[in-house]
Design an enzyme around this catalytic site. Structure first.
Site, PDB file in Angstrom:
ATOM      1  N   SER A 140       0.921  -1.192  -0.031  1.00  0.00           N
ATOM      2  CA  SER A 140      -0.081  -0.056  -0.134  1.00  0.00           C
ATOM      3  C   SER A 140       0.857   1.073   0.010  1.00  0.00           C
ATOM      4  CB  SER A 140      -0.979  -0.084   1.194  1.00  0.00           C
ATOM      5  OG  SER A 140      -1.429   1.465   1.503  1.00  0.00           O
ATOM      6  N   TYR A 153      -1.309  -0.706  10.298  1.00  0.00           N
ATOM      7  CA  TYR A 153      -1.362  -0.857   8.889  1.00  0.00           C
ATOM      8  C   TYR A 153      -0.105  -0.379   8.039  1.00  0.00           C
ATOM      9  CZ  TYR A 153      -3.732  -0.871   4.250  1.00  0.00           C
ATOM     10  OH  TYR A 153      -4.235  -1.443   2.850  1.00  0.00           O
TER      11      TYR A 153
HETATM   12  N1  LIG Z   1      -8.749  -0.474  -1.296  1.00  0.00           N
HETATM   13  C1  LIG Z   1      -7.620   0.214  -0.982  1.00  0.00           C
HETATM   14  O1  LIG Z   1      -7.941   1.331  -0.670  1.00  0.00           O
HETATM   15  C2  LIG Z   1      -6.354  -0.275  -0.713  1.00  0.00           C
HETATM   16  C3  LIG Z   1      -5.097   0.379  -0.975  1.00  0.00           C
HETATM   17  C4  LIG Z   1      -3.977  -0.115  -1.000  1.00  0.00           C
HETATM   18  C5  LIG Z   1      -3.837  -1.529  -0.381  1.00  0.00           C
HETATM   19  N2  LIG Z   1      -4.855  -2.256  -0.307  1.00  0.00           N
HETATM   20  C6  LIG Z   1      -4.673  -3.640  -0.038  1.00  0.00           C
HETATM   21  O2  LIG Z   1      -5.299  -4.423  -1.146  1.00  0.00           O
HETATM   22  C7  LIG Z   1      -5.305  -5.763  -0.506  1.00  0.00           C
HETATM   23  C8  LIG Z   1      -6.675  -6.085  -1.015  1.00  0.00           C
HETATM   24  O3  LIG Z   1      -7.728  -5.388  -0.390  1.00  0.00           O
HETATM   25  P1  LIG Z   1      -9.159  -4.956  -1.161  1.00  0.00           P
HETATM   26  O4  LIG Z   1      -8.954  -3.605  -1.199  1.00  0.00           O
HETATM   27  O5  LIG Z   1      -9.576  -5.883  -2.209  1.00  0.00           O
HETATM   28  O6  LIG Z   1     -10.116  -4.933   0.093  1.00  0.00           O
HETATM   29  P2  LIG Z   1     -11.214  -6.333   0.528  1.00  0.00           P
HETATM   30  O7  LIG Z   1     -11.674  -6.034   1.801  1.00  0.00           O
HETATM   31  O8  LIG Z   1     -12.227  -6.249  -0.923  1.00  0.00           O
HETATM   32  O9  LIG Z   1     -10.336  -7.824   0.481  1.00  0.00           O
HETATM   33  C9  LIG Z   1      -9.487  -8.174   1.289  1.00  0.00           C
HETATM   34  C10 LIG Z   1      -9.718  -9.660   1.370  1.00  0.00           C
HETATM   35  O10 LIG Z   1      -8.700 -10.062   2.133  1.00  0.00           O
HETATM   36  C11 LIG Z   1      -9.326 -11.434   2.825  1.00  0.00           C
HETATM   37  N3  LIG Z   1      -8.903 -11.540   4.084  1.00  0.00           N
HETATM   38  C12 LIG Z   1      -8.896 -10.743   5.208  1.00  0.00           C
HETATM   39  N4  LIG Z   1      -8.109 -11.485   6.219  1.00  0.00           N
HETATM   40  C13 LIG Z   1      -7.610 -12.650   5.801  1.00  0.00           C
HETATM   41  C14 LIG Z   1      -6.988 -13.895   6.289  1.00  0.00           C
HETATM   42  N5  LIG Z   1      -6.644 -13.758   7.505  1.00  0.00           N
HETATM   43  N6  LIG Z   1      -6.772 -14.657   5.305  1.00  0.00           N
HETATM   44  C15 LIG Z   1      -7.239 -14.837   4.004  1.00  0.00           C
HETATM   45  N7  LIG Z   1      -7.814 -13.857   3.384  1.00  0.00           N
HETATM   46  C16 LIG Z   1      -8.045 -12.691   4.250  1.00  0.00           C
HETATM   47  C17 LIG Z   1     -10.809 -10.552   2.983  1.00  0.00           C
HETATM   48  O11 LIG Z   1     -11.699 -11.711   3.476  1.00  0.00           O
HETATM   49  C18 LIG Z   1     -11.211 -10.059   1.559  1.00  0.00           C
HETATM   50  O12 LIG Z   1     -11.656 -10.901   0.924  1.00  0.00           O
HETATM   51  C19 LIG Z   1      -5.205  -5.817   0.765  1.00  0.00           C
HETATM   52  O13 LIG Z   1      -4.155  -6.052   1.420  1.00  0.00           O
HETATM   53  C20 LIG Z   1      -5.284  -4.177   1.304  1.00  0.00           C
HETATM   54  O14 LIG Z   1      -4.663  -3.982   2.443  1.00  0.00           O
HETATM   55  C21 LIG Z   1      -6.087  -1.861  -0.610  1.00  0.00           C
END
Ligand SMILES: NC(=O)c1ccc[n+]([C@@H]2O[C@H](COP(=O)([O-])OP(=O)(O)OC[C@H]3O[C@@H](n4cnc5c(N)ncnc54)[C@H](O)[C@@H]3O)[C@@H](O)[C@H]2O)c1
Length: 267
Positions: A140, A153
């Site tokens: 991120s 985070y």
């Molecule tokens: N959306 C944003 O703004 C953003 C920005 C930067 C980074 N990210 C990162 O992107 C990645 C994907 O997130 P997203 O935006 O698709 O959000 P999201 O919440 O839609 O997806 C995250 C997924 O991770 C799964 N998860 C959580 N804990 C888990 C565990 N212990 N074991 C297995 N799966 C688990 C959840 O069930 C979910 O399906 C994450 O690592 C998040 O930190 C997101």
């Protein structure tokens, strides 16, 4: 730019695969004839999402070391190979108080950092057996700049980037490219709690599709150890880390780290 294409018949694992980024990436990979395995915590939603995408679903809690290894073994047994591991599962703190909730801090680090470490170590030998491939970590922007509302985070994502950079030389020797994707805020469930504030402020957020394109490109043309920033209006750009000042010898020359302290690939 048209997103490049992985070799058809390749096999890719996506952890957190039924979330926003995972779904968008899975659709793109399936279009390119890649076999996609979506791994996520077990829920009706997760299973239904995978079924809608026509993708295989596997239950995985990324914080379970043995489960990461067992999953990779099952994928190899079933599909004969693993070419790419997208270590994408992640959570953020549920609230942002002035007090730091240590239990929550540790939970975020466990999922977002140690989940990446376990996933990398589990996937590494399988990808090597497939003659090399890619490990793409969803970090991120919060790993590159401080996140005052969620220090855990920021620590976890910063740690994941440091891990990617530190692992890159030894993995590159095996033909595996490890990279980190560092998106700004993107429109997925993880920003549900704060989406209204972006909307009210007119602050641009990424689509999951834009991030999935960056994840795809990281597999096919990523540079080992690179951290790719993805930002609205900017696109995907490698982050240029500033040089850390090196030690100097008494005569003022740059000191060279002793050979025994360098990884074999750098000697
Ligand atoms: N959306 C944003 O703004 C953003 C920005 C930067 C980074 N990210 C990162 O992107 C990645 C994907 O997130 P997203 O935006 O698709 O959000 P999201 O919440 O839609 O997806 C995250 C997924 O991770 C799964 N998860 C959580 N804990 C888990 C565990 N212990 N074991 C297995 N799966 C688990 C959840 O069930 C979910 O399906 C994450 O690592 C998040 O930190 C997101």
């Amino acid at each position: 730019m048209t997103a490049p294409t992985p070799r058809p018949g390749s096999v890719a694992l996506i952890t957190g695969g039924t979330g926003g980024f995972g779904r968008a990436l899975a659709a793109k990979l399936s279009e390119r004839e890649v076999t996609v395995v979506l791994a996520d915590l077990d829920s009706e939603r997760a299973r239904a999402t995978a079924a809608d995408l026509g993708a295989q679903f596997e239950v995985l809690d990324v914080t379970d070391r043995a489960a990461n290894v067992a999953l990779v073994e099952r994928i190899e047994a079933q599909h004969g190979r693993l070419d790419a591991a997208y270590l994408n599962a992640g959570i953020s703190a549920a609230k942002s108080d002035d007090e730091v909730d240590l239990d929550e801090f540790m939970r975020v680090v466990d999922v977002d950092l140690f989940g990446v470490v376990y996933g990398t170590l589990a996937a590494r030998p399988a990808i090597q057996r497939a003659a090399g491939g890619a490990i793409v970590v969803t970090a991120s922007l919060a790993g590159l700049s401080p996140m005052a509302t969620d220090p855990g985070y920021s620590v976890a994502k910063g740690g994941a980037i440091a891990f990617v950079r530190s692992m890159a030389p030894r993995l590159a020797r095996e033909g595996t490219t490890i990279t980190a994707i560092c998106p700004g805020f993107a429109d997925t469930a993880i920003i549900d709690r704060i989406r209204d504030q972006f909307t009210a402020a007119g602050f641009p957020v990424l689509s999951a599709d834009e991030v999935a394109d960056a994840m795809l490109t990281a597999w096919t043309s990523g540079e080992p150890g690179a951290a790719y920033v993805v930002q609205p209006g900017v696109g995907t750009v490698p982050y240029r880390f500033k040089g850390v000042p090196s030690a100097r010898t008494q005569s003022g020359e740059t000191a060279v780290v002793p050979e025994a302290l360098r990884p074999p690939s750098m000697r």
